[in-house]
Scaffold this active site. Structure first.
Site, short mmCIF file in Angstrom:
data_model
loop_
_atom_site.label_atom_id
_atom_site.label_comp_id
_atom_site.label_asym_id
_atom_site.label_seq_id
_atom_site.Cartn_x
_atom_site.Cartn_y
_atom_site.Cartn_z
CG ASP A 372 4.72 9.59 -47.00
OD1 ASP A 372 5.43 9.44 -48.05
OD2 ASP A 372 4.14 8.51 -46.43
CB SER A 397 3.40 15.93 -41.66
OG SER A 397 2.29 14.85 -42.08
NE ARG A 398 8.87 15.65 -47.41
CZ ARG A 398 9.62 14.65 -47.13
NH1 ARG A 398 9.17 13.47 -47.17
NH2 ARG A 398 10.67 15.05 -46.47
CB ILE A 399 0.54 12.73 -46.66
CG1 ILE A 399 1.45 12.34 -47.67
CG2 ILE A 399 -0.82 12.03 -46.92
CD1 ILE A 399 1.65 10.93 -48.00
#
Ligand code: ATP
Ligand code: MG
Length: 532
Positions: A372, A397-399
């Site tokens: 992620d 950071s995708r989350i």
């Protein structure tokens, strides 16, 4: 194939009789048992009442070793085996099934294999590879198969857990909603990680990747997070260094170290990451938050490639076998945040090497696509002295950014952009001799920001400390300082404000919000620090 009449008879009469029948047939050697039948039989045994189980003879299959190549063993017989099943050889060694077809079975050797010979018998009892897990694993060093290797004696296993397991189902999971703080300013402010996330750490050799994960573990002290450090394929001496740092800083109390260095057998190195995930899952099932580090997965891929080439599997891109994506993705999918009624969370920080900054390698792109986000470390930044050498432009950071605390988000909102603009300006300025005052100001602010983001190893900064530092920067309080003053400020400010106005700090720590009153209080405290 087992005759139909015998099969239905066995199913109807009772499992015990079926077992006896099987043994009789094996003795006569005139039939082979099909896969499904043996599984039906085994399922039947599992579901039998306890009292019948006592009299039941174990269902075993016997095979014969026909070839040994390194750790790879080829056998014939045993049509009922399954992936991940344990075999016992006459020599006392064990093996784990990793491939089979109708004619042969291929297993990886567990153990030193000094006495193993072709022609030897192998016995399978239908058990898959399991490791002993218990709370007592905390603070211990185990090998790739979870066998204790430190000198502190055995532990009492609480239960046994299967190493190759499916990822938890979607229904058991909930969205990631809590941050996992690393104590590294750049990461927490700009590339935040959430509990249950998988964040890849990718970069060239010697760019501080291990230091980032070690610092993250150190920062989990007193935070009720269990850490599992899986060292796979790296040198023994570097491993000892990491283990000693963790011990010295008191982080081993809440850490399990899975050690499969380059000197360990290829089986151990291949299985170690799954062992680490299984240990993590044990704690996750106890509703704990777990952090698992894989250092490093390129070495794991190399080992798997080596095993596959020994197996004569056809090599694909970069000579890796076709299933290398699955090997890593089945591991990565085990991370996640569980429903609080079922368990805690498991965060993964896998590390992977690059060659000369090339992130387009096969394994690297695979891992980027199954995580992620990534933290990219760069040799040029490291050589410039910007340590931790994290390239903010290439890291994402995708989350985690969704779960950052409101105060930290507020103070760090503009920093990524400001830093990117500074790098761009710096490049342009190299080409131009004269620059305007405005640009000069931006550059000096950028240089200051760079100085602020530098952080030595093993010195995590608390979340409150980070908010204070970035807040002071956003309000231009500290921008007049020289490098040393700044380092002093960053080290001491939290303690100073605590002394200066305990009440203010208490309310701030409790709410972690930058309300008007808190901002006013902080402004006063910063002035006092600067004048004091
Ligand atoms: P390898 O590829 O060999 O595994 P690595 O990328 O894991 O290397 P590290 O071993 O973490 O890199 O770090 C390499 C060196 O850089 C170490 O000597 C370490 O002390 C130093 N180093 C790492 N981070 C920092 C930092 N923030 N400040 C100062 N020195 C650092
Ligand atoms: Mg390293």
């Amino acid at each position: 194939m087992l005759p139909w009449t015998l099969r239905s008879w066995a199913a109807e009469i009772n499992i015990l009789w079926a077992t006896k029948m099987l043994r009789f047939c094996a003795w006569r050697k005139n039939v082979t048992f099909d896969h499904q039948f043996i599984h039906e039989l085994r399922d039947g045994v599992e579901n039998m009442p306890e009292k019948n189980k006592k009299v039941l003879v174990e269902i075993t299959e016997i095979g014969k070793i026909i070839d040994i190549k390194g750790d790879v063993i080829t056998l014939k017989g045993m049509p009922g085996c399954v992936y991940g099943e344990i075999l016992e050889f006459e020599s006392g060694d064990k093996g784990i099934v990793i491939e089979f077809d109708e004619h042969k079975v291929i297993a990886l050797l567990i153990g030193d294999g000094i006495n193993i010979k072709t022609g030897e018998k192998a016995v399978s009892k239908g058990k898959s590879l399991e490791i002993a897990v218990s709370e007592d694993l905390k603070g211990r060093i185990v090998d790739g198969l979870a066998v204790l290797v430190d000198d502190r004696g055995p532990i009492k296993p609480e239960t046994y857990s299967r190493v190759f397991k499916d990822a938890p189902p979607i229904m058991a999971r909930v969205p990631i909603s809590e941050p996992l703080k690393t104590g590294i300013k750049i990461v927490d402010a700009l590339i935040p990680i959430g509990k249950g996330q998988r964040e890849l750490i990718i970069g060239d050799r010697q760019t501080g990747k291990t230091s980032i994960v070690v610092d993250t573990i150190l920062n989990q002290k007193d935070k009720d997070v269990i850490c599992v450090y899986c060292w796979v394929g790296g040198s023994y001496s570097s491993m000892i260094k990491v283990a000693e740092t963790l011990k010295k800083e008191g982080a081993m109390d809440y850490t399990v170290f899975v050690a499969a260095p380059a000197s360990a057998s290829s089986t151990e190195q291949y299985i170690a990451p799954y062992t680490a995930a299984t240990i993590g899952e044990y704690f996750m099932d106890k509703k704990k938050d777990v952090l698992v580090i894989f250092d490093n997965l390129i070495k794991h891929a190399w080992i798997y490639r080596q095993i596959s080439l020994l197996l004569n599997r056809s090599p694909g891109r970069e000579a890796y076998p076709g299933d290398i994506f699955y090997v890593h993705s089945q591991l990565m999918e085990r991370a996640g945040r569980m429903n609080p009624e079922i368990g805690g969370s498991m965060t993964f920080l896998p590390i992977v090497d690059t060659l000369q900054g090339d992130v387009t390698g096969y394994i690297q792109t695979n891992l980027i696509s199954m995580t992620d986000g990534q933290i990219y470390t760069s040799t040029s930044l490291f050589n410039e002295g910007f340590k931790p050498a994290i390239d903010i432009g290439l890291s994402v950071s995708r989350i985690g950014s969704k779960v950052q605390s409101a105060a930290l988000r507020e103070v760090s909102r503009t920093i990524r952009l400001e830093y990117a603009q500074f790098r761009e300006l710096q490049r342009l300025v190299q080409l131009r001799a004269r620059i305007s005052d405005k640009i000069a100001k931006k550059i000096s602010r950028g240089q200051f920001l760079t100085e602020m983001l530098i952080q030595p190893v093993n010195k995590p900064v608390s979340e409150i400390g980070q908010i204070l530092i970035f807040y002071a920067f956003s309000k231009n309080f500290i921008n007049v300082m020289v490098a040393e003053q700044l380092q002093d400020f960053m080290r001491n400010i939290e303690g100073f404000i605590e002394e200066y106005d305990q009440g203010l700090m208490d309310t701030f720590k409790e709410g972690k919000e930058l309300t008007k009153e808190i901002k006013a209080g902080l402004d006063k405290a910063f002035s006092a620090y600067l004048n004091g």
